[in-house]
Scaffold this motif. Structure first.
Motif, PDB file in Angstrom:
ATOM      1  N   GLU A  43       0.562  -0.856   0.182  1.00 47.63           N
ATOM      2  CA  GLU A  43      -0.231   0.388  -0.042  1.00 47.63           C
ATOM      3  C   GLU A  43       0.649   1.300  -0.128  1.00 47.63           C
ATOM      4  OE1 GLU A  43      -2.451  -0.069   3.415  1.00 47.63           O
ATOM      5  OE2 GLU A  43      -4.313  -1.301   2.529  1.00 47.63           O
ATOM      6  N   ASP A  44       0.561   2.236  -0.783  1.00 45.24           N
ATOM      7  CA  ASP A  44       1.539   3.385  -0.852  1.00 45.24           C
ATOM      8  C   ASP A  44       0.836   4.342   0.446  1.00 45.24           C
ATOM      9  OD1 ASP A  44       2.247   2.789  -2.995  1.00 45.24           O
ATOM     10  OD2 ASP A  44       0.391   4.129  -4.304  1.00 45.24           O
ATOM     11  N   ALA A  45       2.153   4.975   0.349  1.00 44.29           N
ATOM     12  CA  ALA A  45       2.183   6.045   1.750  1.00 44.29           C
ATOM     13  C   ALA A  45       0.737   7.022   1.915  1.00 44.29           C
ATOM     14  CB  ALA A  45       3.221   6.704   2.273  1.00 44.29           C
ATOM     15  N   ASP A  46       0.096   7.830   2.606  1.00 44.59           N
ATOM     16  CA  ASP A  46      -0.694   8.785   2.017  1.00 44.59           C
ATOM     17  C   ASP A  46       0.340  10.249   1.423  1.00 44.59           C
ATOM     18  OD1 ASP A  46      -1.968  11.274   1.622  1.00 44.59           O
ATOM     19  OD2 ASP A  46      -1.920  11.525   4.778  1.00 44.59           O
ATOM     20  N   PRO A  47      -0.418  10.243   0.319  1.00 42.17           N
ATOM     21  CA  PRO A  47       0.636  11.421  -0.166  1.00 42.17           C
ATOM     22  C   PRO A  47       0.689  12.984   0.120  1.00 42.17           C
ATOM     23  CG  PRO A  47      -1.644  10.948  -1.761  1.00 42.17           C
ATOM     24  CD  PRO A  47      -1.896   9.920  -0.496  1.00 42.17           C
ATOM     25  N   GLY A  48      -0.423  13.181   0.554  1.00 44.93           N
ATOM     26  CA  GLY A  48      -0.133  14.127   1.469  1.00 44.93           C
ATOM     27  C   GLY A  48       1.233  13.784   2.758  1.00 44.93           C
ATOM     28  N   GLY A  49       1.490  12.942   3.093  1.00 44.15           N
ATOM     29  CA  GLY A  49       2.442  12.896   4.117  1.00 44.15           C
ATOM     30  C   GLY A  49       3.231  12.594   4.024  1.00 44.15           C
ATOM     31  N   ARG A  50       4.010  13.201   5.373  1.00 39.29           N
ATOM     32  CA  ARG A  50       5.524  13.014   5.429  1.00 39.29           C
ATOM     33  C   ARG A  50       5.663  11.496   5.088  1.00 39.29           C
ATOM     34  NH1 ARG A  50       8.190   9.781   9.630  1.00 39.29           N
ATOM     35  NH2 ARG A  50       6.648   8.696  10.358  1.00 39.29           N
ATOM     36  N   ASP A  51       5.269  10.574   4.520  1.00 44.34           N
ATOM     37  CA  ASP A  51       6.431   9.262   3.988  1.00 44.34           C
ATOM     38  C   ASP A  51       5.370   9.298   2.574  1.00 44.34           C
ATOM     39  OD1 ASP A  51       7.953   8.366   6.513  1.00 44.34           O
ATOM     40  OD2 ASP A  51       6.179   8.502   7.179  1.00 44.34           O
ATOM     41  N   ALA A  52       4.780  10.234   1.867  1.00 47.43           N
ATOM     42  CA  ALA A  52       4.993  10.408   0.769  1.00 47.43           C
ATOM     43  C   ALA A  52       5.670   9.641  -0.094  1.00 47.43           C
ATOM     44  CB  ALA A  52       4.892  11.900   0.225  1.00 47.43           C
ATOM     45  N   GLY A  53       4.814   8.897  -1.525  1.00 51.72           N
ATOM     46  CA  GLY A  53       6.133   8.624  -2.355  1.00 51.72           C
ATOM     47  C   GLY A  53       6.336   7.188  -1.934  1.00 51.72           C
ATOM     48  N   LYS A  54       6.834   6.669  -0.711  1.00 47.33           N
ATOM     49  CA  LYS A  54       6.797   5.258  -0.198  1.00 47.33           C
ATOM     50  C   LYS A  54       5.421   4.582   0.325  1.00 47.33           C
ATOM     51  CE  LYS A  54      10.191   7.080   2.679  1.00 47.33           C
ATOM     52  NZ  LYS A  54      11.655   7.548   3.437  1.00 47.33           N
ATOM     53  N   CYS A  55       6.188   3.373   0.269  1.00 48.11           N
ATOM     54  CA  CYS A  55       4.963   2.340   0.479  1.00 48.11           C
ATOM     55  C   CYS A  55       4.973   1.362   1.315  1.00 48.11           C
ATOM     56  CB  CYS A  55       4.367   1.257  -0.938  1.00 48.11           C
ATOM     57  SG  CYS A  55       6.172   0.017  -1.342  1.00 48.11           S
ATOM     58  N   SER A  56       3.585   0.790   2.279  1.00 47.04           N
ATOM     59  CA  SER A  56       3.870  -0.496   3.187  1.00 47.04           C
ATOM     60  C   SER A  56       3.931  -1.873   2.585  1.00 47.04           C
ATOM     61  CB  SER A  56       3.542   0.142   4.524  1.00 47.04           C
ATOM     62  OG  SER A  56       3.505   1.067   4.784  1.00 47.04           O
ATOM     63  N   VAL A  57       4.621  -3.248   3.343  1.00 48.90           N
ATOM     64  CA  VAL A  57       4.524  -4.026   2.630  1.00 48.90           C
ATOM     65  C   VAL A  57       4.024  -4.463   3.995  1.00 48.90           C
ATOM     66  CG1 VAL A  57       5.060  -6.314   1.920  1.00 48.90           C
ATOM     67  CG2 VAL A  57       6.995  -4.116   1.273  1.00 48.90           C
ATOM     68  N   ILE A  58       2.342  -5.031   3.685  1.00 46.71           N
ATOM     69  CA  ILE A  58       1.889  -5.657   5.135  1.00 46.71           C
ATOM     70  C   ILE A  58       1.837  -6.988   4.578  1.00 46.71           C
ATOM     71  CG2 ILE A  58      -0.175  -5.255   6.327  1.00 46.71           C
ATOM     72  CD1 ILE A  58      -0.433  -2.161   4.689  1.00 46.71           C
ATOM     73  N   VAL A  59       1.979  -8.124   5.840  1.00 46.24           N
ATOM     74  CA  VAL A  59       1.183  -9.427   5.680  1.00 46.24           C
ATOM     75  C   VAL A  59      -0.318  -8.879   6.834  1.00 46.24           C
ATOM     76  CG1 VAL A  59       3.853 -10.581   4.866  1.00 46.24           C
ATOM     77  CG2 VAL A  59       3.395  -9.981   6.998  1.00 46.24           C
ATOM     78  N   TRP A  60      -0.856  -9.976   6.128  1.00 43.66           N
ATOM     79  CA  TRP A  60      -2.617 -10.143   6.565  1.00 43.66           C
ATOM     80  C   TRP A  60      -2.040 -11.672   6.875  1.00 43.66           C
ATOM     81  CZ3 TRP A  60      -5.920  -6.842   8.088  1.00 43.66           C
ATOM     82  CH2 TRP A  60      -5.860  -5.345   7.546  1.00 43.66           C
TER      83      TRP A  60
END
Length: 118
Positions: A43-60
């Motif tokens: 999932e992409d980070a919030d485009p307006g947040g401090r981590d814009a341009g990054k993503c998370s790798v989440i395991v459910w």
């Protein structure tokens, strides 16, 4: 000591290799041999947040572990037939350890953890 799983957001640079993990199944194995099946979501980070341009790798992951879940109304654990899912975030150290799962074709990928984290 490296950390591989986190219960809080971990943001990484979105490489093509990381993007390719999305919607894959993974088998996570601890040094003691415990195994946990999970589904990966990138999932992409919030485009307006401090981590814009990054993503998370989440395991459910899914659990029926009585220690993790208690019915808020009764205070009792749910029946074993009920399962619950919750996210854990992979760190860059964990992403580097992901390999194709050649041992068990039921899962796309394999993550062999070098330390106990689950």
């Amino acid at each position: 000591m490296s950390t591989y799983l986190s219960t809080t957001d971990v943001f990484l640079a979105p490489t093509p290799e990381i993007r390719a993990l999305h919607d894959k199944s993974i088998l996570i194995v601890t040094p003691s041999g415990d195994q946990m099946w999970a589904k990966i979501c990138v999932e992409d980070a919030d485009p307006g947040g401090r981590d814009a341009g990054k993503c998370s790798v989440i395991v459910w992951t899914t659990s029926t572990d009585e220690r993790e879940w208690v019915d808020a109304c009764s205070g009792r654990p749910p029946p074993p037939t009920e399962s619950h899912s919750w996210p854990q975030f992979l760190t860059s150290d964990a992403v580097k350890l992901i390999r194709p799962n050649e041992e068990n074709p039921a899962y796309d990928l394999l993550l062999q953890l070098p330390t106990e984290e689950i």
